[in-house]
Design a protein around this motif. Structure first.
Motif, PDB file in Angstrom:
ATOM      1  N   LEU A 301       0.814  -1.214   0.000  1.00 46.55           N
ATOM      2  CA  LEU A 301       0.000   0.000   0.000  1.00 46.55           C
ATOM      3  C   LEU A 301       0.849   1.267   0.000  1.00 46.55           C
ATOM      4  O   LEU A 301       1.828   1.376   0.743  1.00 46.55           O
ATOM      5  N   THR A 302       0.455   2.228  -0.803  1.00 48.03           N
ATOM      6  CA  THR A 302       0.947   3.589  -0.621  1.00 48.03           C
ATOM      7  C   THR A 302       0.311   4.093   0.667  1.00 48.03           C
ATOM      8  O   THR A 302      -0.918   4.135   0.781  1.00 48.03           O
ATOM      9  N   ALA A 303       1.121   4.430   1.637  1.00 46.81           N
ATOM     10  CA  ALA A 303       0.574   4.684   2.973  1.00 46.81           C
ATOM     11  C   ALA A 303       1.375   5.721   3.732  1.00 46.81           C
ATOM     12  O   ALA A 303       2.547   5.965   3.448  1.00 46.81           O
ATOM     13  N   VAL A 304       0.708   6.310   4.720  1.00 46.40           N
ATOM     14  CA  VAL A 304       1.376   7.117   5.739  1.00 46.40           C
ATOM     15  C   VAL A 304       1.481   6.239   6.979  1.00 46.40           C
ATOM     16  O   VAL A 304       0.465   5.916   7.594  1.00 46.40           O
ATOM     17  N   PRO A 305       2.700   5.798   7.335  1.00 44.05           N
ATOM     18  CA  PRO A 305       2.845   4.938   8.516  1.00 44.05           C
ATOM     19  C   PRO A 305       2.607   5.719   9.797  1.00 44.05           C
ATOM     20  O   PRO A 305       3.035   6.866   9.922  1.00 44.05           O
ATOM     21  N   THR A 306       1.921   5.099  10.740  1.00 46.45           N
ATOM     22  CA  THR A 306       1.530   5.783  11.976  1.00 46.45           C
ATOM     23  C   THR A 306       2.617   5.828  13.035  1.00 46.45           C
ATOM     24  O   THR A 306       2.412   6.399  14.106  1.00 46.45           O
ATOM     25  N   GLU A 307       3.768   5.231  12.780  1.00 44.99           N
ATOM     26  CA  GLU A 307       4.965   5.346  13.623  1.00 44.99           C
ATOM     27  C   GLU A 307       4.737   5.006  15.097  1.00 44.99           C
ATOM     28  O   GLU A 307       5.185   5.731  15.988  1.00 44.99           O
ATOM     29  N   PRO A 308       4.033   3.900  15.419  1.00 43.14           N
ATOM     30  CA  PRO A 308       3.789   3.616  16.844  1.00 43.14           C
ATOM     31  C   PRO A 308       5.062   3.431  17.662  1.00 43.14           C
ATOM     32  O   PRO A 308       5.114   3.819  18.832  1.00 43.14           O
ATOM     33  N   ARG A 309       6.102   2.850  17.069  1.00 46.00           N
ATOM     34  CA  ARG A 309       7.328   2.614  17.838  1.00 46.00           C
ATOM     35  C   ARG A 309       8.069   3.924  18.094  1.00 46.00           C
ATOM     36  O   ARG A 309       8.591   4.136  19.196  1.00 46.00           O
ATOM     37  N   ASP A 310       8.125   4.790  17.098  1.00 49.08           N
ATOM     38  CA  ASP A 310       8.789   6.077  17.288  1.00 49.08           C
ATOM     39  C   ASP A 310       8.051   6.910  18.335  1.00 49.08           C
ATOM     40  O   ASP A 310       8.666   7.526  19.212  1.00 49.08           O
ATOM     41  N   VAL A 311       6.713   6.924  18.239  1.00 48.73           N
ATOM     42  CA  VAL A 311       5.914   7.659  19.227  1.00 48.73           C
ATOM     43  C   VAL A 311       6.182   7.120  20.632  1.00 48.73           C
ATOM     44  O   VAL A 311       6.407   7.886  21.577  1.00 48.73           O
TER      45      VAL A 311
END
Length: 349
Positions: A301-311
């Motif tokens: 998918l072309t996507a915006v990753p939600t970055e749970p680990r970075d957050v």
């Protein structure tokens, strides 16, 4: 070794659990110095601190958490408030918890899970009983009743989310508004004049989670900037998704245009429904999504990753800065920026 009739081995040595007094003797310091090294209540020279820490390691000394709390020391515990029943995004939440736990263990802290069902009472309980050194609150509402209480607590509270009333509190989250803006702009750049968002269902919207209106705000901002008609759908179940897809696809055929879809939830189910209709993302339909990196890679998918680990990592950095009294005490909001990763679910512009 001789075993007597009573089953007890004579001449054996029972290992004794080391105490702080043992640590003091091993390090050649007073017991109070050991206490100060562990609590951080008084400055100790680096040389002495190292001797004490080396002695603790050699003796494998583990201080009793309850005794330390009674003595006014840290509990070495971080409380995490999260919903017991998760309407959606269970995997995303568990990724948060996993990363928070790893960060806590790296600092020799344990994690105490507190159910969000208790509301402000849960916060009040863990703070009033000195069960933890800090609290992380997840799944924050736009109008969250825990915010007011957090301002009055003596221990640090960090919110994973940006409530409407954020004055004087510590909050950190992914930039959901930026994500909505990027995804709609991506479809507009591919020539779509109509964008259909398959958003979260009523079960999520009804819980007032703050990321829903923030994402919608960004999507609307991008639609206005690019002259795109934005249509928002909130299917609750499989039947609802099927009905929405039939309407969207039927309208696209009437306009002789390929549809442009933004997915925020039920991603595998929606992709399966498209496949059952003989439609392939990137060929017959442009699909973009708000997803984790793992989901984006798994489904191409072309996507915006939600970055749970970075957050989560940034949340724990803020938590320990506050616990160690190195962080800003006045509060403040921080956003992890959104980025788009292009894959095969969209046609080239």
């Amino acid at each position: 070794m001789r075993i007597d009739d009573d089953g007890v081995g004579r001449g054996t040595t029972v290992a004794k659990t080391p105490t702080s007094a043992d640590v003091a003797r091993e390090a050649g310091v007073s017991q109070s110095t050991v206490s100060y090294v562990m609590s951080g209540k008084r400055p100790i020279s680096e040389k002495t601190r190292q001797r004490v820490e080396d002695a603790i390691a050699r003796l494998t000394y583990e201080p009793h958490a309850g005794a330390r709390a009674l003595a006014g020391h840290r509990t070495s515990t971080i409380a995490v408030v999260m919903p017991l029943r998760q309407a959606s995004g269970a995997q995303r939440l568990m990724t948060f918890v996993e990363e928070i736990t790893l960060a806590a263990r790296a600092r020799d802290h344990d994690v105490l899970l507190v159910t969000a069902d208790e509301g402000p009472a849960g916060l009040r309980r863990v703070a009033g009983r000195s069960l933890c050194d800090a609290v992380v609150v997840m799944e924050v509402g736009s109008s969250d009743e825990r915010v007011r209480l957090a301002r009055s607590l003596a221990l640090p509270v960090v919110f994973v989310g940006i409530p409407d009333d954020r004055e004087g509190i510590h909050c950190l989250d992914f930039d959901f508004a930026g994500a909505g803006e990027l995804l709609v702009a991506e479809l507009a750049g591919l020539g779509h004049d109509t964008v259909d968002v398959l958003g979260w269902g009523d079960d999520v919207v009804a819980q007032d989670f703050n990321y829903v209106p923030r994402f919608a705000e960004g999507a609307r901002r991008a639609a206005a900037a690019h002259g795109v008609e934005l249509r928002w759908h909130e299917p609750d179940d499989e039947r609802g998704r099927e009905a929405v897809l039939d309407r969207v696809l039927g309208g696209a055929r009437a306009r002789s245009a390929a549809p442009g879809l933004v997915l925020t939830a039920a991603i595998p189910e929606t992709l399966r429904a498209l496949s059952e209709r003989g439609l392939r993302p990137g060929r017959d339909v442009d699909v973009v999504a708000l997803a984790t990196d793992a989901e984006g890679e798994a489904y191409g998918l072309t996507a915006v990753p939600t970055e749970p680990r970075d957050v989560s990592r940034r949340v724990m950095e803020r938590v320990f800065a506050l616990v160690d009294r190195h962080g800003p005490s006045a509060g403040g909001a921080e956003l992890v920026p959104a980025r788009i990763v292009r894959r095969g679910s969209t046609r080239q512009a």
